[in-house]
Motif scaffolding. Structure first.
Motif, PDB file in Angstrom:
ATOM      1  N   THR A 183      33.637  62.627  63.347  1.00 49.75           N
ATOM      2  CA  THR A 183      34.789  61.989  62.711  1.00 49.75           C
ATOM      3  C   THR A 183      36.058  62.453  63.416  1.00 49.75           C
ATOM      4  OG1 THR A 183      33.670  61.924  60.579  1.00 49.75           O
ATOM      5  CG2 THR A 183      36.042  61.625  60.553  1.00 49.75           C
TER       6      THR A 183
ATOM      7  N   GLY B  12      38.699  59.154  60.790  1.00 54.62           N
ATOM      8  CA  GLY B  12      39.084  59.633  59.465  1.00 54.62           C
ATOM      9  C   GLY B  12      40.267  60.574  59.551  1.00 54.62           C
TER      10      GLY B  12
ATOM     11  N   ARG C 139      26.861  44.825  55.372  1.00 59.27           N
ATOM     12  CA  ARG C 139      27.895  44.326  56.279  1.00 59.27           C
ATOM     13  C   ARG C 139      27.733  42.817  56.379  1.00 59.27           C
ATOM     14  NH1 ARG C 139      28.017  47.726  61.450  1.00 59.27           N
ATOM     15  NH2 ARG C 139      28.971  49.188  59.988  1.00 59.27           N
TER      16      ARG C 139
ATOM     17  N   GLU D 212      23.080  55.309  58.445  1.00 58.64           N
ATOM     18  CA  GLU D 212      24.299  55.792  57.791  1.00 58.64           C
ATOM     19  C   GLU D 212      24.096  55.930  56.286  1.00 58.64           C
ATOM     20  OE1 GLU D 212      27.473  53.152  58.784  1.00 58.64           O
ATOM     21  OE2 GLU D 212      27.171  53.412  60.945  1.00 58.64           O
TER      22      GLU D 212
ATOM     23  N   VAL E 299      33.215  57.944  64.280  1.00 53.58           N
ATOM     24  CA  VAL E 299      33.915  57.268  63.192  1.00 53.58           C
ATOM     25  C   VAL E 299      35.311  57.875  63.117  1.00 53.58           C
ATOM     26  CG1 VAL E 299      31.839  56.724  61.877  1.00 53.58           C
ATOM     27  CG2 VAL E 299      32.987  58.881  61.485  1.00 53.58           C
TER      28      VAL E 299
ATOM     29  N   HIS F  69      27.556  59.218  67.020  1.00 51.57           N
ATOM     30  CA  HIS F  69      28.256  58.059  66.477  1.00 51.57           C
ATOM     31  C   HIS F  69      29.670  58.498  66.119  1.00 51.57           C
ATOM     32  CE1 HIS F  69      24.319  56.038  66.015  1.00 51.57           C
ATOM     33  NE2 HIS F  69      23.900  57.247  65.704  1.00 51.57           N
TER      34      HIS F  69
ATOM     35  N   TYR G  91      27.330  62.513  63.710  1.00 51.21           N
ATOM     36  CA  TYR G  91      28.453  61.636  63.388  1.00 51.21           C
ATOM     37  C   TYR G  91      29.730  62.451  63.575  1.00 51.21           C
ATOM     38  CZ  TYR G  91      24.988  58.467  61.511  1.00 51.21           C
ATOM     39  OH  TYR G  91      23.905  57.625  61.372  1.00 51.21           O
TER      40      TYR G  91
END
Length: 278
Positions: free
Chosen positions: A81, A138, A251, A207, A136, A134, A79
């Protein structure tokens, strides 16, 4: 037109990825270790107590000898960020892949990545779509790794339930572990994804395994209790603890569907985050 990433940034990404994998493969997070110790102290089944003792000894030896906790070092799930000042370009993945290659040699990691049909091994844990990255967004540039072994990943499951079956979700999760039995090396951590789409529920479930496991809300505890009532126990040999924790992510979804996914993780819930130095 996209601009290539700064070579220095790619080198920093490779270093951070290698560091994160080293940490994840050799040492368990404090919340995971605490969950194991609590369960070991509370367990009353003698065989299960012996299994917990072996697990805790295994963890201690891995730390002392600086070797992976498990011979199945998994496939690298990453992941990334990104903060606002770092452009999202495909070059970033090259830095992560280089970190995985280095980690495969340095730690070392077992080369687990193969072609799905020919089973030809890539030799360095990279390949088509590997490592799985993945992205993301931030405030800080970080790399989080979640190595996933095959025993637990193979026990994972997804179901397209009907909206009227919402009350059956705890049963679906417990059934997943009933089918799995001792194959995923319980006691396990379960990530549960509810909602979204078919693929989105699976992503949510994975996640969820990144969440702290030292607390569960009432719904997560209900599911965990249903799994533990199965009595599968450590390594499938019986006992009070089959699941150490259940974490749920949700979700919104289509009015006519209720996707539910369960991503199983063995007792070695390996994860680590490293900030990229730049």
């Amino acid at each position: 037109m996209t601009h290539p990433a700064d070579p220095a940034l790619l080198r920093a990404l490779a270093i951070a990825t290698e560091k994160a994998l080293l940490e994840a493969e050799i040492r368990l997070p404090t919340d995971v270790l605490a969950a194991l110790r609590r369960a070991a102290a509370a367990e009353r089944n003698e065989v299960a107590r012996q299994e917990f003792a072996l697990i805790l000894e295994n963890i201690a030896l891995a730390g002392e000898r600086q070797v992976p906790i498990c011979q199945d070092t998994g496939v690298p799930v990453v992941y990334l960020t990104l903060p606002p000042d770092v452009p999202f370009t495909p070059d970033l993945f090259a830095g992560i892949r280089e970190g995985v290659r280095r980690a495969t040699t340095a730690i070392p990691l077992r080369p687990n990545v193969v072609d799905p049909l020919t089973r030809e091994n890539t030799g360095d844990n990279t390949g088509a779509g590997m490592p799985a990255v993945h992205v993301v967004f931030g405030d800080r540039l970080t790399v989080t790794v979640l190595p996933k072994g095959a025993g637990s990943e193979n026990a994972s499951r997804i179901g397209m339930l009907l909206p009227s079956q919402a009350a059956d979700i705890p049963r679906f999760v417990a059934e997943t572990m009933l089918i799995a039995g001792g194959k995923p090396c319980p006691p396990v951590f379960l990530g549960v994804g509810i909602g979204g789409t078919f693929d989105g529920a699976a992503a949510l479930a994975k996640e969820a395994l990144l969440l702290p496991v030292d607390t569960m809300d009432d719904y997560e505890q209900e599911i965990c209790d249903a799994v533990n009532a199965l009595g599968i126990g450590p390594m499938g040999l019986g006992g009070e603890t089959t699941a150490l924790a259940v974490k749920v992510k949700r979700r919104d979804c289509h009015t006519a569907s209720l996707p539910v996914a369960v991503n199983v993780q063995c007792w070695a819930c390996r994860r680590a985050t490293v900030e990229v130095e730049r």
